[in-house]
Design an enzyme around this catalytic site. Structure first.
Site, PDB file in Angstrom:
ATOM      1  N   ALA A  63       0.834  -1.211   0.000  1.00  0.00           N
ATOM      2  CA  ALA A  63       0.000   0.000   0.000  1.00  0.00           C
ATOM      3  C   ALA A  63       0.867   1.259   0.000  1.00  0.00           C
ATOM      4  CB  ALA A  63      -0.930  -0.012   1.219  1.00  0.00           C
ATOM      5  N   SER A 115      10.130   0.558   8.082  1.00  0.00           N
ATOM      6  CA  SER A 115      11.058  -0.092   8.987  1.00  0.00           C
ATOM      7  C   SER A 115      11.314  -1.517   8.527  1.00  0.00           C
ATOM      8  CB  SER A 115      10.456  -0.105  10.400  1.00  0.00           C
ATOM      9  OG  SER A 115      11.059  -1.100  11.169  1.00  0.00           O
ATOM     10  N   LYS A 130      -3.263 -14.550 -14.392  1.00  0.00           N
ATOM     11  CA  LYS A 130      -4.432 -15.090 -13.678  1.00  0.00           C
ATOM     12  C   LYS A 130      -5.680 -14.788 -14.508  1.00  0.00           C
ATOM     13  CE  LYS A 130      -7.213 -14.295  -9.539  1.00  0.00           C
ATOM     14  NZ  LYS A 130      -7.393 -13.448  -8.349  1.00  0.00           N
ATOM     15  N   GLN A 170     -10.008 -10.958 -27.112  1.00  0.00           N
ATOM     16  CA  GLN A 170      -8.855 -10.810 -26.218  1.00  0.00           C
ATOM     17  C   GLN A 170      -9.167 -11.289 -24.811  1.00  0.00           C
ATOM     18  OE1 GLN A 170      -7.707  -6.706 -26.588  1.00  0.00           O
ATOM     19  NE2 GLN A 170      -6.218  -7.280 -28.156  1.00  0.00           N
TER      20      GLN A 170
HETATM   21  C1  FAD Z   1      -3.715 -13.817   4.795  1.00  0.00           C
HETATM   22  C2  FAD Z   1      -3.737 -12.700   3.808  1.00  0.00           C
HETATM   23  C3  FAD Z   1      -3.748 -12.985   2.439  1.00  0.00           C
HETATM   24  C4  FAD Z   1      -3.820 -11.945   1.519  1.00  0.00           C
HETATM   25  N1  FAD Z   1      -3.896 -12.226   0.175  1.00  0.00           N
HETATM   26  C5  FAD Z   1      -4.116 -11.210  -0.699  1.00  0.00           C
HETATM   27  C6  FAD Z   1      -4.246 -11.454  -2.085  1.00  0.00           C
HETATM   28  O1  FAD Z   1      -4.108 -12.574  -2.565  1.00  0.00           O
HETATM   29  N2  FAD Z   1      -4.499 -10.407  -2.890  1.00  0.00           N
HETATM   30  C7  FAD Z   1      -4.622  -9.132  -2.423  1.00  0.00           C
HETATM   31  O2  FAD Z   1      -4.917  -8.216  -3.200  1.00  0.00           O
HETATM   32  N3  FAD Z   1      -4.429  -8.882  -1.119  1.00  0.00           N
HETATM   33  C8  FAD Z   1      -4.186  -9.869  -0.256  1.00  0.00           C
HETATM   34  N4  FAD Z   1      -3.993  -9.583   1.056  1.00  0.00           N
HETATM   35  C9  FAD Z   1      -3.878  -8.202   1.486  1.00  0.00           C
HETATM   36  C10 FAD Z   1      -2.502  -7.665   1.123  1.00  0.00           C
HETATM   37  O3  FAD Z   1      -1.509  -8.461   1.750  1.00  0.00           O
HETATM   38  C11 FAD Z   1      -2.369  -6.217   1.572  1.00  0.00           C
HETATM   39  O4  FAD Z   1      -3.444  -5.468   1.087  1.00  0.00           O
HETATM   40  C12 FAD Z   1      -1.120  -5.601   1.015  1.00  0.00           C
HETATM   41  O5  FAD Z   1      -0.004  -6.407   1.268  1.00  0.00           O
HETATM   42  C13 FAD Z   1      -0.899  -4.232   1.610  1.00  0.00           C
HETATM   43  O6  FAD Z   1      -0.471  -4.318   2.924  1.00  0.00           O
HETATM   44  P1  FAD Z   1      -0.035  -2.980   3.647  1.00  0.00           P
HETATM   45  O7  FAD Z   1       0.984  -2.313   2.811  1.00  0.00           O
HETATM   46  O8  FAD Z   1      -1.267  -2.211   3.978  1.00  0.00           O
HETATM   47  O9  FAD Z   1       0.576  -3.485   5.035  1.00  0.00           O
HETATM   48  P2  FAD Z   1       1.986  -4.195   5.411  1.00  0.00           P
HETATM   49  O10 FAD Z   1       2.466  -5.085   4.331  1.00  0.00           O
HETATM   50  O11 FAD Z   1       1.779  -4.772   6.761  1.00  0.00           O
HETATM   51  O12 FAD Z   1       3.015  -2.998   5.503  1.00  0.00           O
HETATM   52  C14 FAD Z   1       3.062  -2.156   6.631  1.00  0.00           C
HETATM   53  C15 FAD Z   1       4.284  -1.279   6.532  1.00  0.00           C
HETATM   54  O13 FAD Z   1       4.287  -0.372   7.630  1.00  0.00           O
HETATM   55  C16 FAD Z   1       5.568  -0.387   8.234  1.00  0.00           C
HETATM   56  N5  FAD Z   1       5.429  -0.045   9.642  1.00  0.00           N
HETATM   57  C17 FAD Z   1       4.525  -0.491  10.541  1.00  0.00           C
HETATM   58  N6  FAD Z   1       4.751   0.045  11.768  1.00  0.00           N
HETATM   59  C18 FAD Z   1       5.811   0.875  11.615  1.00  0.00           C
HETATM   60  C19 FAD Z   1       6.545   1.706  12.502  1.00  0.00           C
HETATM   61  N7  FAD Z   1       6.239   1.807  13.806  1.00  0.00           N
HETATM   62  N8  FAD Z   1       7.584   2.396  12.011  1.00  0.00           N
HETATM   63  C20 FAD Z   1       7.937   2.321  10.695  1.00  0.00           C
HETATM   64  N9  FAD Z   1       7.285   1.549   9.813  1.00  0.00           N
HETATM   65  C21 FAD Z   1       6.242   0.825  10.267  1.00  0.00           C
HETATM   66  C22 FAD Z   1       6.075  -1.806   8.013  1.00  0.00           C
HETATM   67  O14 FAD Z   1       7.470  -1.878   8.133  1.00  0.00           O
HETATM   68  C23 FAD Z   1       5.604  -2.027   6.579  1.00  0.00           C
HETATM   69  O15 FAD Z   1       6.522  -1.449   5.687  1.00  0.00           O
HETATM   70  C24 FAD Z   1      -3.869 -10.608   1.986  1.00  0.00           C
HETATM   71  C25 FAD Z   1      -3.804 -10.336   3.345  1.00  0.00           C
HETATM   72  C26 FAD Z   1      -3.750 -11.361   4.255  1.00  0.00           C
HETATM   73  C27 FAD Z   1      -3.702 -11.029   5.713  1.00  0.00           C
END
Ligand code: FAD
Length: 509
Positions: A22, A45, A84, A153
């Site tokens: 994200a 981090s 996919k 397509q």
């Molecule tokens: C079981 C599971 C399966 C999934 N499968 C799919 C799928 O097939 N397809 C799909 O579209 N989505 C899927 N998702 C969702 C997908 O994984 C997330 O939408 C995507 O990875 C985005 O995650 P994020 O960036 O919001 O969070 P995260 O990947 O958790 O990133 C959080 C970030 O914040 C940082 N951070 C947190 N706290 C601090 C701090 N105190 N200081 C500095 N940095 C910090 C971390 O280091 C990291 O960089 C799945 C989720 C789960 C739980």
């Protein structure tokens, strides 16, 4: 926030907290569009890391990549990506049964009546076929085939390595001049007057000030929840799964062009084939299965050697009450999470980033923009939620979790859709919904919900005309798929990842 009598503070400094999928999606979109107008910093981090899953997507990701002028072949090589075309749902209606939910268009309807009405009426008249026979993506999925040159397509999405994808996006954003800061956020400083966020303080003492903060800190919701206490609406009453155990395995065969979602007694298992490995995971309800049982079951069922230890991911299905609160916009897991059955989470993050780009508050945060943003976010998530509930609710499995899902009261919005199907075979959709009539139709039929009588226009067609209509749709699709190579052959030619991705892992054949 803006009020009629006070000039709003202009927004120039944007701080993205978090560098998972994200965070980097937001970084790419904002720096692509606004690098000359905004000063953008991303803090992440390595010590905390990312959630490490999220590898299956839906087709609109290709439109987003086009905005960013991403070259598809280069991208797929960098992320060890595969194509996919659909999701294969196995054991959902009953153990031993399978149906395919394809991307793309099924058949050809008229302005007034969707295609499935004509197909349903053909069954009534004794012309046997499957709905998927009229969908290119279903046929290609059945044969493990893929091509970009087919006519009609294909409509497709990707499977990719989540870690490699974040790295790829990072390279793009840094190329646009985005500043990345490595470090753990220790404190979120708020303004004394209105409680909005003023700065992030890192463990090494750095203070990063901003006008607008994008919370991409994952489930923690460090800014949106831990600091602003925004609140969360929990959807566990309809979606019982609340944990996953994930693992990566070796590939023991060529990748199939679809995600597999295999139901089990207390949830389901995903299988996402990449070029160099397979991403697997068991989603389950902790009320019906323990962590140890889930881990053991996953390792037993994956059927291939694991290449890293399984890891547990607890989650809470639901949505943040306001995705945008004060000067914080939550994206990705920080804004809410619908379990991954239809691979929608990355899509929802992209859709939210695009919305933010379009409503970007350069001239200050106007309450109208915030309300609009939050309202659209809510509707978008509820639509996806209803579609996922459909899968859990409409099954004939008899284990306690499934039985409870079958008997639970549904949200009104879903209840009325199912009634329209049962009474008149209508699969209604609003114009902005991600899942279109074809998606609802394939899943409702696949899960065994009987439709009512088809549209009178379909019933009025003469037998010969109906037969000709069906043949005119089916034959070009069959010809197109007959000429397609296997997905593996297509990847070898088009986007095979290099040794920097494969490492010393054996290449499956
Ligand atoms: C079981 C599971 C399966 C999934 N499968 C799919 C799928 O097939 N397809 C799909 O579209 N989505 C899927 N998702 C969702 C997908 O994984 C997330 O939408 C995507 O990875 C985005 O995650 P994020 O960036 O919001 O969070 P995260 O990947 O958790 O990133 C959080 C970030 O914040 C940082 N951070 C947190 N706290 C601090 C701090 N105190 N200081 C500095 N940095 C910090 C971390 O280091 C990291 O960089 C799945 C989720 C789960 C739980």
């Amino acid at each position: 926030m803006d009020s009629p009598n006070t000039p709003a503070a202009q927004i120039r400094k944007v701080v993205i907290a978090g560098g998972g999928t994200a965070g980097w999606l937001a970084a790419c979109a904002l720096s692509n569009q606004f690098r000359d107008r905004l000063d953008i910093t991303l803090v992440e981090s390595e010590q905390i890391g990312t959630v490490g899953v999220g590898e299956s997507t839906v087709p609109p990701i290709r439109t987003f990549h086009r905005f960013l002028q991403i070259d598809e072949q280069e991208f797929l090589r960098a992320v060890a990506g595969t194509f996919k075309l659909s999701i294969s749902f196995e054991n959902w209606r009953r153990p031993g049964e399978r149906y395919i939910h394809p991307f793309g268009i099924t058949g050809q309807g008229t302005w007034a009546a969707a295609f499935h009405h004509f197909w349903l009426d053909s069954l009534r008249r004794g012309m046997p076929s499957e709905l998927g026979d009229f969908c290119l993506e279903t046929l290609a999925s059945r044969g493990d085939q893929f091509s970009l040159q087919s006519q009609p397509q294909v409509n497709y999405a990707y499977h990719f390595d989540a870690g490699l994808y974040a790295k790829y996006l990072r390279r793009i954003a840094e190329g646009y001049g985005l500043r990345r800061v490595e470090g753990k956020i220790r404190e979120v400083r708020q303004r004394a007057d209105d409680g909005a966020v003023q700065a992030l303080v890192l463990e090494d003492g750095q203070v990063i000030e901003g006008d607008l903060f994008i919370d991409c800190t994952g489930f923690r919701g460090l800014l949106i929840e831990q600091t602003l206490g925004t609140g969360y609406e929990d959807w566990n009453e309809w979606l019982p799964s609340d944990r996953a155990v994930a693992v990566q395995t070796e590939s023991v065969g060529p990748p199939v062009p679809y995600t597999r979602a295999i139901a089990h007694e207390a949830g389901w298992r995903w299988h996402i084939p990449l070029q160099h490995r397979v991403g697997c995971g068991l989603v389950f309800s902790s009320r019906h299965m323990s962590d140890d049982e889930a881990r053991a079951k996953l390792l037993r069922d994956v059927g291939a050697p694991a290449i890293r230890d399984p890891w547990l991911v607890p989650f809470r299905t639901g949505r943040r009450l306001k995705a945008w609160n004060k000067n914080v916009v939550a994206l990705g897991l920080a804004s809410g999470f619908i379990e991954p059955l239809e691979s929608t989470s990355i899509h929802l993050a992209i859709s939210a980033v695009v919305r933010l780009v379009q409503l970007f508050p350069f001239d200050g945060i106007a309450s109208s923009l915030v309300e609009l943003y939050n309202e659209v976010s809510r509707a978008e998530m509820e639509h996806v939620r209803d579609f996922i509930i459909l899968h859990y609710h409409a099954t004939q499995r008899d284990e306690p979790m499934w039985k409870a899902c079958r008997e639970m009261p549904l949200p009104d919005s879903l209840e009325i859709r199912l009634r329209a199907w049962r009474e008149r075979a209508h699969a209604w959709q609003d114009p902005d919904e991600l899942f279109r009539v074809d998606s609802w139709t394939h899943v409702m039929l696949g899960q065994g919900i009987q439709p009512g009588p088809p549209h009178p226009l379909a019933r009025a067609l003469a037998d010969d005309d109906l037969r000709k209509l069906l043949d005119s749709i089916r034959q070009p699709i069959e010809r197109a798929v007959a000429g397609m190579p296997s997905q593996q052959a297509f990847i070898d030619r088009y986007c095979k990842a290099g040794p920097e991705v494969w490492g010393n892992r054996p290449v499956p054949r």
